[in-house]
Structures are given as structure tokens and as C-alpha cells.
Write a protein that holds these residues in place. Structure first.
Motif, PDB file in Angstrom:
ATOM      1  N   VAL A  11      -6.750 -14.330 -10.942  1.00 33.65           N
ATOM      2  CA  VAL A  11      -7.593 -13.210 -11.363  1.00 33.65           C
ATOM      3  C   VAL A  11      -7.187 -11.928 -10.641  1.00 33.65           C
ATOM      4  O   VAL A  11      -7.063 -10.857 -11.259  1.00 33.65           O
ATOM      5  CB  VAL A  11      -9.076 -13.532 -11.108  1.00 33.65           C
ATOM      6  N   PHE A  12      -6.931 -12.012  -9.342  1.00 33.13           N
ATOM      7  CA  PHE A  12      -6.603 -10.804  -8.579  1.00 33.13           C
ATOM      8  C   PHE A  12      -5.182 -10.317  -8.860  1.00 33.13           C
ATOM      9  O   PHE A  12      -4.859  -9.168  -8.543  1.00 33.13           O
ATOM     10  CB  PHE A  12      -6.782 -11.066  -7.083  1.00 33.13           C
ATOM     11  N   LEU A  13      -4.332 -11.150  -9.446  1.00 32.21           N
ATOM     12  CA  LEU A  13      -2.992 -10.698  -9.811  1.00 32.21           C
ATOM     13  C   LEU A  13      -3.019  -9.709 -10.971  1.00 32.21           C
ATOM     14  O   LEU A  13      -2.024  -9.020 -11.215  1.00 32.21           O
ATOM     15  CB  LEU A  13      -2.102 -11.894 -10.165  1.00 32.21           C
ATOM     16  N   PHE A  14      -4.136  -9.626 -11.695  1.00 32.61           N
ATOM     17  CA  PHE A  14      -4.228  -8.659 -12.792  1.00 32.61           C
ATOM     18  C   PHE A  14      -4.142  -7.223 -12.288  1.00 32.61           C
ATOM     19  O   PHE A  14      -3.821  -6.323 -13.066  1.00 32.61           O
ATOM     20  CB  PHE A  14      -5.531  -8.873 -13.572  1.00 32.61           C
ATOM     21  N   PHE A  15      -4.418  -6.993 -11.010  1.00 35.73           N
ATOM     22  CA  PHE A  15      -4.300  -5.636 -10.482  1.00 35.73           C
ATOM     23  C   PHE A  15      -2.848  -5.183 -10.409  1.00 35.73           C
ATOM     24  O   PHE A  15      -2.596  -3.981 -10.220  1.00 35.73           O
ATOM     25  CB  PHE A  15      -4.949  -5.559  -9.101  1.00 35.73           C
ATOM     26  N   ALA A  16      -1.905  -6.109 -10.535  1.00 33.03           N
ATOM     27  CA  ALA A  16      -0.480  -5.748 -10.586  1.00 33.03           C
ATOM     28  C   ALA A  16       0.021  -5.595 -12.009  1.00 33.03           C
ATOM     29  O   ALA A  16       1.205  -5.343 -12.216  1.00 33.03           O
ATOM     30  CB  ALA A  16       0.358  -6.806  -9.854  1.00 33.03           C
ATOM     31  N   ILE A  17      -0.870  -5.753 -12.995  1.00 31.82           N
ATOM     32  CA  ILE A  17      -0.489  -5.614 -14.398  1.00 31.82           C
ATOM     33  C   ILE A  17      -0.621  -4.170 -14.865  1.00 31.82           C
ATOM     34  O   ILE A  17       0.239  -3.631 -15.559  1.00 31.82           O
ATOM     35  CB  ILE A  17      -1.341  -6.548 -15.283  1.00 31.82           C
ATOM     36  N   HIS A  69      -2.566 -15.205   2.174  1.00 28.18           N
ATOM     37  CA  HIS A  69      -2.462 -15.315   0.715  1.00 28.18           C
ATOM     38  C   HIS A  69      -3.155 -14.147   0.024  1.00 28.18           C
ATOM     39  O   HIS A  69      -2.689 -13.681  -1.026  1.00 28.18           O
ATOM     40  CB  HIS A  69      -3.063 -16.643   0.256  1.00 28.18           C
ATOM     41  N   ALA A  70      -4.254 -13.656   0.585  1.00 32.61           N
ATOM     42  CA  ALA A  70      -4.920 -12.489   0.005  1.00 32.61           C
ATOM     43  C   ALA A  70      -4.028 -11.258   0.114  1.00 32.61           C
ATOM     44  O   ALA A  70      -3.887 -10.486  -0.848  1.00 32.61           O
ATOM     45  CB  ALA A  70      -6.259 -12.253   0.701  1.00 32.61           C
ATOM     46  N   MET A  71      -3.420 -11.061   1.277  1.00 43.20           N
ATOM     47  CA  MET A  71      -2.497  -9.941   1.437  1.00 43.20           C
ATOM     48  C   MET A  71      -1.282 -10.103   0.535  1.00 43.20           C
ATOM     49  O   MET A  71      -0.809  -9.134  -0.079  1.00 43.20           O
ATOM     50  CB  MET A  71      -2.051  -9.850   2.899  1.00 43.20           C
ATOM     51  N   GLY A  72      -0.751 -11.318   0.457  1.00 42.43           N
ATOM     52  CA  GLY A  72       0.413 -11.561  -0.392  1.00 42.43           C
ATOM     53  C   GLY A  72       0.120 -11.372  -1.863  1.00 42.43           C
ATOM     54  O   GLY A  72       1.015 -11.030  -2.641  1.00 42.43           O
ATOM     55  N   THR A  73      -1.129 -11.580  -2.280  1.00 40.05           N
ATOM     56  CA  THR A  73      -1.499 -11.401  -3.686  1.00 40.05           C
ATOM     57  C   THR A  73      -1.652  -9.933  -4.031  1.00 40.05           C
ATOM     58  O   THR A  73      -1.088  -9.458  -5.029  1.00 40.05           O
ATOM     59  CB  THR A  73      -2.815 -12.145  -3.977  1.00 40.05           C
ATOM     60  N   LEU A  74      -2.415  -9.185  -3.245  1.00 42.93           N
ATOM     61  CA  LEU A  74      -2.634  -7.768  -3.554  1.00 42.93           C
ATOM     62  C   LEU A  74      -1.352  -6.959  -3.416  1.00 42.93           C
ATOM     63  O   LEU A  74      -1.156  -5.978  -4.128  1.00 42.93           O
ATOM     64  CB  LEU A  74      -3.726  -7.204  -2.649  1.00 42.93           C
ATOM     65  N   SER A  75      -0.472  -7.342  -2.503  1.00 38.65           N
ATOM     66  CA  SER A  75       0.791  -6.622  -2.332  1.00 38.65           C
ATOM     67  C   SER A  75       1.916  -7.204  -3.162  1.00 38.65           C
ATOM     68  O   SER A  75       3.013  -6.639  -3.185  1.00 38.65           O
ATOM     69  CB  SER A  75       1.198  -6.639  -0.855  1.00 38.65           C
ATOM     70  N   THR A  76       1.671  -8.331  -3.840  1.00 39.07           N
ATOM     71  CA  THR A  76       2.677  -9.081  -4.619  1.00 39.07           C
ATOM     72  C   THR A  76       3.898  -9.444  -3.780  1.00 39.07           C
ATOM     73  O   THR A  76       5.008  -9.529  -4.294  1.00 39.07           O
ATOM     74  CB  THR A  76       3.124  -8.306  -5.878  1.00 39.07           C
ATOM     75  N   PHE A  93       0.835  -1.212   0.000  1.00 42.38           N
ATOM     76  CA  PHE A  93       0.000   0.000   0.000  1.00 42.38           C
ATOM     77  C   PHE A  93       0.863   1.253   0.000  1.00 42.38           C
ATOM     78  O   PHE A  93       0.543   2.244  -0.673  1.00 42.38           O
ATOM     79  CB  PHE A  93      -0.917  -0.018   1.221  1.00 42.38           C
ATOM     80  N   PHE A  94       1.974   1.207   0.728  1.00 42.07           N
ATOM     81  CA  PHE A  94       2.891   2.346   0.746  1.00 42.07           C
ATOM     82  C   PHE A  94       3.493   2.577  -0.631  1.00 42.07           C
ATOM     83  O   PHE A  94       3.651   3.719  -1.083  1.00 42.07           O
ATOM     84  CB  PHE A  94       3.987   2.100   1.784  1.00 42.07           C
ATOM     85  N   VAL A  95       3.819   1.494  -1.334  1.00 41.88           N
ATOM     86  CA  VAL A  95       4.365   1.614  -2.692  1.00 41.88           C
ATOM     87  C   VAL A  95       3.339   2.253  -3.622  1.00 41.88           C
ATOM     88  O   VAL A  95       3.666   3.124  -4.438  1.00 41.88           O
ATOM     89  CB  VAL A  95       4.796   0.228  -3.210  1.00 41.88           C
ATOM     90  N   LEU A  96       2.087   1.817  -3.517  1.00 44.86           N
ATOM     91  CA  LEU A  96       1.041   2.376  -4.374  1.00 44.86           C
ATOM     92  C   LEU A  96       0.866   3.872  -4.149  1.00 44.86           C
ATOM     93  O   LEU A  96       0.841   4.666  -5.103  1.00 44.86           O
ATOM     94  CB  LEU A  96      -0.281   1.658  -4.107  1.00 44.86           C
ATOM     95  N   THR A  97       0.723   4.267  -2.891  1.00 48.27           N
ATOM     96  CA  THR A  97       0.503   5.684  -2.601  1.00 48.27           C
ATOM     97  C   THR A  97       1.720   6.534  -2.949  1.00 48.27           C
ATOM     98  O   THR A  97       1.577   7.650  -3.456  1.00 48.27           O
ATOM     99  CB  THR A  97       0.149   5.864  -1.119  1.00 48.27           C
ATOM    100  N   ALA A  98       2.920   5.995  -2.686  1.00 45.01           N
ATOM    101  CA  ALA A  98       4.134   6.750  -3.018  1.00 45.01           C
ATOM    102  C   ALA A  98       4.285   6.909  -4.518  1.00 45.01           C
ATOM    103  O   ALA A  98       4.727   7.962  -5.006  1.00 45.01           O
ATOM    104  CB  ALA A  98       5.354   6.051  -2.430  1.00 45.01           C
ATOM    105  N   THR A 105       2.081  -2.565  -7.270  1.00 41.91           N
ATOM    106  CA  THR A 105       2.941  -3.119  -6.228  1.00 41.91           C
ATOM    107  C   THR A 105       4.018  -4.031  -6.789  1.00 41.91           C
ATOM    108  O   THR A 105       4.879  -4.481  -6.038  1.00 41.91           O
ATOM    109  CB  THR A 105       2.090  -3.914  -5.226  1.00 41.91           C
ATOM    110  N   ALA A 106       3.992  -4.329  -8.086  1.00 40.00           N
ATOM    111  CA  ALA A 106       4.987  -5.225  -8.691  1.00 40.00           C
ATOM    112  C   ALA A 106       6.327  -4.517  -8.844  1.00 40.00           C
ATOM    113  O   ALA A 106       6.401  -3.286  -8.919  1.00 40.00           O
ATOM    114  CB  ALA A 106       4.486  -5.719 -10.039  1.00 40.00           C
ATOM    115  N   GLY A 107       7.388  -5.311  -8.903  1.00 42.29           N
ATOM    116  CA  GLY A 107       8.727  -4.770  -9.092  1.00 42.29           C
ATOM    117  C   GLY A 107       9.220  -5.016 -10.507  1.00 42.29           C
ATOM    118  O   GLY A 107       8.436  -5.158 -11.447  1.00 42.29           O
TER     119      GLY A 107
END
Length: 503
Positions: free
Chosen positions: A250-256, A219-226, A140-145, A367-369
Motif C-alpha cells: 500500500v505504501f509503495l503507491f507513493f512512488a507511483i 523496512h519502512a525507510m526502505g519502502t518510502l525511499s524505494t 528525501f533529497f531526491v524528492l526535494t531536488a 523516489t523511484a528510478g
């Protein structure tokens, strides 16, 4: 919000980290693990008192100059927060050292997901929850920053499409310098409902699929935060089975692409999503890499006379698709079918493909690197245009001003970043080798740290590399590489540039 603007941003971040300690404390209390609960409760309370004193002492302090304050706060967060977050970890796990706890928290906060504890049962359940929560907060910090700090400075991948010099603010912001605390708080309020809501939705769906509450939440937190953090041995020990993997896929698409997450800024809403450069590049890898992996395993199955096993072939195809998506978004979850495909064909893990996917990375301002899909797309379009000019030297590149900027200035900056990233890999590999590691483990660990994909150490080589086997110097180097990979080299250079000091 108006009151928080007068408090330094780093103090606000520290207070948020201390408040988060009460969640694992409550969880441990429910499980009747009172020693663990006391470790988190006392640490959070004590740190909040100290942070309140620091906040009072720095209240109404004039903010430093804008550009340096923005980037300096990001770097300071990765230097100050992990040691603070490691305090309850050390108290809750008495047989570990503070250095190991610091590495674990830095790995979680940078969403790397590298762990020193190879056996999940060694850590209490509430500590696993703390690891996942820190990774989730780090995402979340990465997203906002990325939205509030890096995008206005044309950093973090935005320099490819902005056409401005990286590290410099827009001219219309000179009349009133936006305070970094104000920017981040405003963007946090816009992103938090979607980020938290999607996490809770995935958690609920995983529980309905048969996953236990703690594992599903992690796993939900690990997916949304990658971050790829798991309280068990990843998806191979998950109770949700294939349904859980489909949900995570499906939820990993938010990191695309950043445009898929509600509340994000700096998005061209006029362009259809099917023509989004990052989405097109992602589908190219999602279609190409699994097919190549499937053909590789199918050829291996012919040699073992098992090529007609349709069920095994379908599992191999799904395993390649899920694992490709996971490592492209630098999450690092391994499909259960990925292991089955190797058993079907008798072939080992194609580690070089996983390394390449992690280097490519996910979308800009996600959130992806990694290098990021938009930079790869800019280099591809530039190469395509150069080949076109070889065939038709007098041709004119079309598709508008934005496309021409992407092929010219965008590709130029993307190439500079790619070279800096390659130099960072070489430098970290050499530094790791000086600590006594061989070349291959040094390179894999360096790429894993710089791309914030910790599970690469286990899956990218034939013999898994254990982070726990690293010495003190190697852990320090890996930790510094995680911070560099999370902040990105252009942002660090912009922070160190003398021109930034004068702004």
C-alpha cells in the motif's frame, strides 16, 4: 531559514549528514555496543567541526549563476556526501575497506540498495540502521531536488508535460534568480512532515503486524525511499508475514505518482486520480504482469499435477502482484510468496520481466528510478495516435492542448531520453565487460545500477550475482552508473551544455 540562505547548499547538506550520525550512535549506545557508538559519535562531532569551519569561510559568498548552481549542487552531493558518510561506517566495521564503505554509502544514498555484505549478521544492528537512514535521507533529497531544482528546469520527467526546452528556467525567473538553498529549504519544509509521518506510520503498523523494531524501521525507510534496504534477508526473513507485505504494498503507491504525497508541487489537481497517466500505466502493469506470471506458474503446475492447489495458486498470484509493484517502483523487495510460487510450478525466476519493470520505473518526481511511467505513457499515446492516423489519415487528435503536447513534444523528448537510457545501458555493460565479467552479469548489474534497483542482481538471473564479487574497477563503474541513473542523463547533459554555462 534566512541564515541558512547565506551558506552554500552543499555545506548545509554535509551538516545534515553529520547530524544524522548521532541517531545510530544513540542506538548503539542503547544496545551497549560502545565501540560502534563511539565511531558514529566521534565521526559526527569531528565532521561538524570541519563543516562549521567551511561554513564560516564560505559565509555570505555570492552564489554562482543559477542554472549551473542548481545542477552542480546535485552532482556535487553525490560526489562529496558518500565519502563523508562512509567515515563512521569504516570505523564501525573494522574488517572492511574505505572503498567498500564508500560503495555502500553511495548505493544507499542513491536509493539503489546494492550491498557488498551478503550476510546481514556481519554488520552491527546500528550500521544497518545507518544504511537505511542514509537511503531514507537520499530519497528525501531526491524528492526535494525534483520539486525545487529539476522541475523549474523542465528536467526529471517534467519536460514531457511542460512543453519547454529541458535545462532552461522559466522566463519569469530571470528577474529574480531563486537561490538553490532557498528553494530546497522551502520544499523540504513542505515535504518533510508527510515523508517522515508516513515513514513513522508504516513503522508502527509493521511493528503491530509482528515485526521487530529495527527491522520494521529499516523496512519502512526502505519502502518510502524505494531503496529496498533490509537488515535481514528481505521479506523472506520478515516476522510480519503477509500483513507486512500488504502494508508495504500500500505504501509503495507513493512512488507511483507525486500527487499522492502531500506537499508536492507541479501537480494538476483538477484531473481525477483515476485519469492520472502514471496511475493508469501503473495499474496496467499491476494487472497485466501478475496475470502473465500466474498463468506461467499455473501451466508449470499442470505439468507437476499440482494445478488444483488453490492455496498455492493464491500465494503465486499475490507473490506476482507484490513483486511487480516492488520492482516497478525500483524498490526490490521480494515477496515470500514469490519463492513459494516457484516451488509450486517448478519454474525459475522470469528475470527479463523484472528487468523490464525496473527499466519502466515509477512516477515522475518520486523516489523511484527508471525511465518513469509518464515518459512511457507519452510514447504509448504517440504510438496510438500514429496507428490512428494510418487507419484515418485525415483524423484530428483531440482531448485538448495538453494531450496534444504530450503526444508531440512530450513523446519526442521521452524518446530522446529512452535512447539515452538505452545507450547508457550499452555503455555500462561494455565497461563492465572490460573488467572481466561475462555479458549477462554485466548487463544485469548495469541495469540494476542505472535503475537504482540493487536487488536485481540477486533475482533477475538464475544464479544470483554478488556485488561483493566485483573488483575495484567494476565497483567504480557501478557507482558512476548509480549516480547517472539517479541524476538522469538529461540533467547531466544540461549541466555540461555550454548554454548552461552562460546563464
Amino acid at each position: 531559514m534566512m541564515g541558512l540562505r547565506s551558506i552554500p547548499l552543499i555545506v548545509v547538506l554535509m551538516a545534515g549528514g553529520a547530524l544524522a550520525m548521532y541517531l545510530p550512535a544513540a542506538h548503539a549506545l542503547v544496545l551497549r555496543q560502545h565501540e560502534v557508538a563511539r565511531a558514529f559519535f566521534y565521526s559526527g562531532s569531528f565532521l561538524l567541526i570541519l563543516i562549521a569551519m567551511v561554513g564560516i569561510a564560505t559565509l555570505n559568498r555570492p552564489p554562482p549563476r543559477a542554472a549551473r548552481a542548481h545542477l552542480g549542487t546535485l552532482a556535487g552531493a553525490y560526489l562529496i556526501l558518500p565519502p563523508m558518510l562512509a567515515v563512521p561506517f569504516t570505523l564501525a566495521v573494522p574488517d572492511t575497506s574505505f572503498a567498500n564503505a564508500w560503495f555502500e554509502m553511495l548505493s544507499s544514498f542513491t536509493t539503489t540498495g546494492a550491498t557488498l555484505y551478503d550476510t546481514p549478521g556481519r554488520l552491527p544492528p546500528s550500521v544497518h540502521l545507518w544504511r537505511a537512514l542514509v537511503g531514507w535521507l537520499g530519497g528525501f533529497f531526491v524528492l526535494t531536488a525534483a520539486m525545487a531544482v529539476l522541475a523549474p528546469l523542465s528536467l526529471g520527467g517534467m519536460e514531457v508535460i511542460s512543453g519547454r526546452v529541458p535545462g532552461r528556467e522559466q522566463a519569469n525567473q530571470i528577474t529574480r534568480v531563486a537561490d538553490p538553498t532557498e528553494r530546497l529549504l522551502r520544499q523540504s519544509l513542505a515535504l518533510l512532515p508527510a515523508y517522515a509521518g508516513l515513514t513513522l506510520a508504516l513503522w508502527g503498523l509493521l511493528v503491530l503486524a509482528g515485526e521487530s523494531g529495527l527491522v520494521g524501521l529499516c523496512h519502512a525507510m526502505g519502502t518510502l525511499s524505494t531503496s529496498g534496504i533490509s537488515p535481514v534477508e528481505g521479506m523472506t526473513s520478515s516476522s510480519a508475514g503477509l500483513a507486512g507485505e500488504v502494508l508495504i504494498f500500500v505504501f509503495l503507491f507513493f512512488a507511483i505518482s507525486r500527487r499522492l504525497l502531500p506537499g508536492t508541487a507541479m501537480v494538476d489537481r483538477d484531473t481525477p486520480i483515476r485519469r492520472d497517466p502514471e496511475v493508469m500505466m501503473a495499474f496496467f502493469f499491476l494487472l497485466g504482469v501478475p496475470v502473465v506470471l500466474f498463468l506461467r506458474h499455473w501451466i508449470g503446475a499442470i505439468e507437476t499435477e499440482d494445478s488444483r492447489n488453490i492455496a498455492a495458486a493464491a500465494r503465486a498470484m499475490w507473490g506476482g502482484l507484490f513483486t511487480t509493484m516492488s520492482f516497478l517502483t525500483t524498490t526490490g523487495y521480494e515477496s515470500t510468496a514469490w519463492v513459494a510460487s516457484r516451488s509450486w510450478s517448478g519454474l525459475g525466476t522470469p528475470g527479463l520481466i523484472l528487468l523490464g519493470l525496473a527499466i519502466v520505473g515509477g512516477g515522475v518526481a518520486t523516489t523511484a528510478g527508471g525511465v518513469k511511467l509518464l515518459r512511457v505513457y507519452a510514447l504509448y499515446r504517440h504510438a496510438e495516435r500514429e496507428l490512428e492516423r494510418i487507419v484515418h489519415p485525415s483524423s484530428i487528435g483531440g482531448q485538448g492542448v495538453v494531450a496534444r503536447r504530450l503526444r508531440r513534444e512530450g513523446a519526442y523528448v521521452a524518446w530522446i531520453f529512452f535512447m539515452l537510457f538505452a545507450f547508457s545501458i550499452a555503455f555500462v555493460t561494455a565497461a563492465m565487460s572490460l573488467t572481466g565479467l561475462e555479458f549477462e552479469p554485466s548487463m544485469v548489474l548495469g541495469i540494476a545500477a542505472l535503475t537504482t534497483t540493487g536487488p536485481l542482481a540477486d533475482l533477475a538471473v538464475e544464479t544470483p550475482i554478488r556485488w561483493s564479487g566485483l573488483g575495484g574497477a567494476a565497483k567504480m563503474i557501478a557507482g558512476a552508473a548509480m549516480v547517472v541513473g539517479r541524476l538522469e542523463t538529461l540533467a547531466i547533459l544540461a549541466l555540461l551544455a555550454p548554454a548552461t554555462w552562460r546563464r
